[in-house]
Design a protein around this motif. Sequence first.
Motif, short mmCIF file in Angstrom:
data_model
loop_
_atom_site.label_atom_id
_atom_site.label_comp_id
_atom_site.label_asym_id
_atom_site.label_seq_id
_atom_site.Cartn_x
_atom_site.Cartn_y
_atom_site.Cartn_z
N ASN A 215 -5.81 -9.49 20.24
CA ASN A 215 -5.82 -11.02 20.33
C ASN A 215 -6.55 -11.47 21.79
OD1 ASN A 215 -4.16 -12.05 18.03
ND2 ASN A 215 -2.35 -10.81 18.90
N ASN A 216 -7.24 -10.28 22.20
CA ASN A 216 -8.10 -10.75 23.29
C ASN A 216 -7.07 -11.01 24.70
OD1 ASN A 216 -10.63 -10.33 24.33
ND2 ASN A 216 -11.18 -12.57 24.43
N ARG A 217 -6.02 -10.38 24.52
CA ARG A 217 -5.22 -10.53 25.67
C ARG A 217 -5.32 -9.30 26.65
NH1 ARG A 217 0.25 -11.75 22.57
NH2 ARG A 217 -0.52 -10.01 21.39
N ILE A 218 -5.42 -9.43 27.94
CA ILE A 218 -5.76 -8.28 28.75
C ILE A 218 -4.31 -7.87 29.72
CG2 ILE A 218 -7.21 -7.62 30.81
CD1 ILE A 218 -9.06 -9.75 29.97
N TRP A 219 -4.13 -6.42 29.44
CA TRP A 219 -2.76 -5.99 29.96
C TRP A 219 -3.35 -5.05 30.87
CZ3 TRP A 219 1.78 -7.93 28.10
CH2 TRP A 219 1.85 -8.57 26.90
N PHE A 220 -2.57 -4.97 32.07
CA PHE A 220 -2.64 -3.90 33.02
C PHE A 220 -1.39 -3.25 33.10
CE2 PHE A 220 -5.53 -6.62 36.26
CZ PHE A 220 -6.46 -6.34 35.25
N GLY A 221 -1.89 -1.66 33.30
CA GLY A 221 -0.76 -0.92 33.89
C GLY A 221 -0.73 -0.39 35.20
N THR A 222 0.27 -0.68 36.05
CA THR A 222 -0.10 -0.34 37.36
C THR A 222 0.74 0.59 37.85
OG1 THR A 222 1.80 -1.86 38.02
CG2 THR A 222 -0.34 -3.02 37.70
N GLY A 223 0.19 1.14 39.12
CA GLY A 223 1.18 2.08 39.85
C GLY A 223 2.12 1.42 40.70
N GLY A 224 3.53 1.26 40.45
CA GLY A 224 4.48 0.47 41.34
C GLY A 224 4.93 -0.77 40.78
N LYS A 225 4.08 -1.28 40.08
CA LYS A 225 4.51 -3.07 39.58
C LYS A 225 4.59 -3.13 37.99
CE LYS A 225 2.91 -5.14 44.01
NZ LYS A 225 2.13 -6.27 44.59
N GLY A 226 4.68 -2.22 37.06
CA GLY A 226 4.89 -2.29 35.81
C GLY A 226 3.66 -2.76 35.07
N ILE A 227 3.91 -3.50 34.23
CA ILE A 227 2.64 -4.03 33.15
C ILE A 227 2.67 -5.59 33.58
CG2 ILE A 227 2.00 -4.77 30.87
CD1 ILE A 227 3.45 -2.14 30.09
N MET A 228 1.44 -5.95 33.39
CA MET A 228 1.10 -7.39 33.77
C MET A 228 0.08 -7.99 32.61
SD MET A 228 0.47 -7.61 37.83
CE MET A 228 1.68 -7.11 38.81
N LEU A 229 0.41 -9.08 31.97
CA LEU A 229 -0.67 -9.66 31.34
C LEU A 229 -1.33 -10.82 31.85
CD1 LEU A 229 -1.61 -10.65 28.43
CD2 LEU A 229 0.52 -12.25 28.31
N ILE A 230 -2.83 -10.43 32.06
CA ILE A 230 -3.57 -11.10 33.12
C ILE A 230 -4.57 -12.28 32.18
CG2 ILE A 230 -5.61 -10.59 34.68
CD1 ILE A 230 -2.99 -9.53 35.57
N ASP A 231 -4.71 -13.36 32.82
CA ASP A 231 -5.85 -14.43 32.30
C ASP A 231 -6.77 -14.33 33.53
OD1 ASP A 231 -7.18 -17.10 32.38
OD2 ASP A 231 -6.39 -16.64 30.22
N LYS A 232 -8.24 -14.06 33.44
CA LYS A 232 -9.21 -14.14 34.36
C LYS A 232 -8.95 -15.57 35.18
CE LYS A 232 -13.42 -14.76 33.33
NZ LYS A 232 -14.77 -14.21 32.90
N ASP A 233 -8.81 -16.47 34.23
CA ASP A 233 -8.59 -18.00 34.93
C ASP A 233 -7.52 -18.42 35.54
OD1 ASP A 233 -11.62 -18.20 34.66
OD2 ASP A 233 -11.32 -18.49 32.33
N LYS A 234 -6.42 -17.83 34.67
CA LYS A 234 -4.89 -18.33 35.12
C LYS A 234 -4.25 -17.57 36.14
CE LYS A 234 -4.91 -20.94 30.57
NZ LYS A 234 -4.56 -21.32 29.25
N GLY A 235 -4.70 -16.42 36.03
CA GLY A 235 -3.97 -15.41 36.88
C GLY A 235 -3.12 -14.30 36.15
#
Length: 222
Positions: free
Chosen positions: A76-96
């Motif tokens: 669905n063109n959603r962008i997810w980050f897997g991080t070291g220490g802060k879990g998972i984040m759903l990211i939008d380039k323009d919304k944060g």
Amino acid sequence: SLNLETKEFKTVLADNSCLKSNRIMSLQHIDDELWIGYQDKGLDILDKNGNCISFHSSIQNELKTSPIWSIHNDKNNRIWFGTGGKGIMLIDKDKGILETYSHEANNQNSLPSNNIRSICEGENGILWIGSEDAGLCSLNPLSKKVSRYKEVTDKIKSLFFDHETNMLWVGTNGNGLKKLNPETGEIKVYTINDGLPNNVVYGIIKDDNNNLWLSSNRGITM
């Protein structure tokens, strides 16, 4: 970068480009942009001309000193980050940062760890999540439900979901390669005893002939 037609290499460094650091942990090509996750400097996004472009300031502020180990662009063109220490984040380039999922002590419906090495997408949009130190879980983005899998408690380096067979392949840090049937929980394990050169599996990809290619501490295996 490599030009496959001319076979020419170009090395892009922090010294000769707009990159913040040379410690690059993750890459993802999204809509003619290259998303770059660092070990210690947050995020950069390059356009097709190699220029760094702007994105919402909250992303960099939150992750400026946290590793971005995995970047996944779902169907669905959603962008997810897997991080070291802060879990998972759903990211939008323009919304944060739109959503965050993290580990909560004594909550089995939270991530097993905040150190996330790998994210891949399975059937029905389910995200499979491999942690650095506490095994495997899945996330349903619609219901926002996290499910842990006691069948796989390894330190995970890589994940690959085979949509043709509906099998999840798990590359571990020391316990070889595992094939998980998500429906039955059945697991098949492959180690150096089965021909792997090493029991650490950093990456898993599939070629057009249905072969799996694995990267390890001792080269590449098919």
